[in-house]
Design a protein around this motif. Structure first.
Motif: not given
Length: 154
Positions: A89-95, A103-110, A65-73
Motif C-alpha cells: 500500500e505504501s507504494r501508492l503515494s509514489l503517484s 508528469y502529466e501522463g498516465l500512471i498505473g499500478v501493477d 529523466q523519463f518524465v519528458p518521454y513517457c506516456d505511462f508510468i
C-alpha cells in the motif's frame, strides 16, 4: 495491447515489438540491466506509446529523466516475481510524488489488485490498473471483473 517487459535485457524484444506494429504501449522496467532511456526514445521514435515500470525499491527521483518521454508510468505494488505477492500500500503515494515532478501522463499500478485494495487505489491519481491473480485464481473471473468495474465506477 500493453507489452510490459519485466526483463534484464529488453533490447531484442523492443526491436521485435517495434517491427510488429502490434502493441499500443511498450513498458520497460527501470531495473533493466540495459540503459532504459535509449529504449524509450526508440519506442517513441517508432510512434508507440512508451512507458516505464518502477519496482518497490524505486523512488520518484529515479523517474526524472523519463518524465519528458513517457506516456505511462507503472508503479509495481507488489514485489515482482509471482502472482499473489502481498500488496504494498505504501507504494501508492509514489503517484503523488510523480505528479509533483510535473508528469502529466498516465500512471498505473501493477500487483495486488483486488476488492480490498481497489478502494485504496482510488484515493490517488492512478488511471490504469493491471489485474492478474484476482482473475486467474478465481473460479468466476467474469464476476470478479464486474465487481471490480462497479468498484471503479462507484
Amino acid at each position: 495491447m500493453n507489452c510490459d517487459l519485466m526483463m534484464d535485457d529488453p533490447r531484442s524484444t523492443v526491436d521485435l515489438l517495434i517491427k510488429s506494429k502490434f502493441p499500443k504501449r511498450i513498458i520497460v522496467n527501470l531495473q533493466s540491466a540495459y540503459p532504459v532511456l535509449p529504449l524509450i526514445k526508440a519506442i517513441k521514435a517508432a510512434n508507440f506509446e512508451a512507458g516505464v515500470s518502477i519496482n518497490p525499491e524505486g523512488k520518484a527521483t529515479d523517474l526524472i529523466q523519463f518524465v519528458p518521454y513517457c506516456d505511462f508510468i507503472q508503479i509495481m505494488t507488489i514485489e515482482p516475481g509471482a502472482q499473489g505477492n502481498p500488496f504494498l500500500e505504501s507504494r501508492l503515494s509514489l503517484s503523488l510524488e510523480i505528479r509533483d515532478l510535473g508528469y502529466e501522463g498516465l500512471i498505473g499500478v501493477d500487483g495486488g489488485m483486488n476488492f480490498k485494495t481497489l478502494p485504496l487505489v482510488k484515493k490517488y491519481p492512478i488511471e490504469v490498473l493491471s489485474v492478474g491473480s484476482s482473475f486467474s485464481q478465481s473460479p468466476d473471473p467474469s464476476s470478479v471483473y464486474k465487481t471490480m468495474e462497479d468498484l471503479v465506477n462507484d
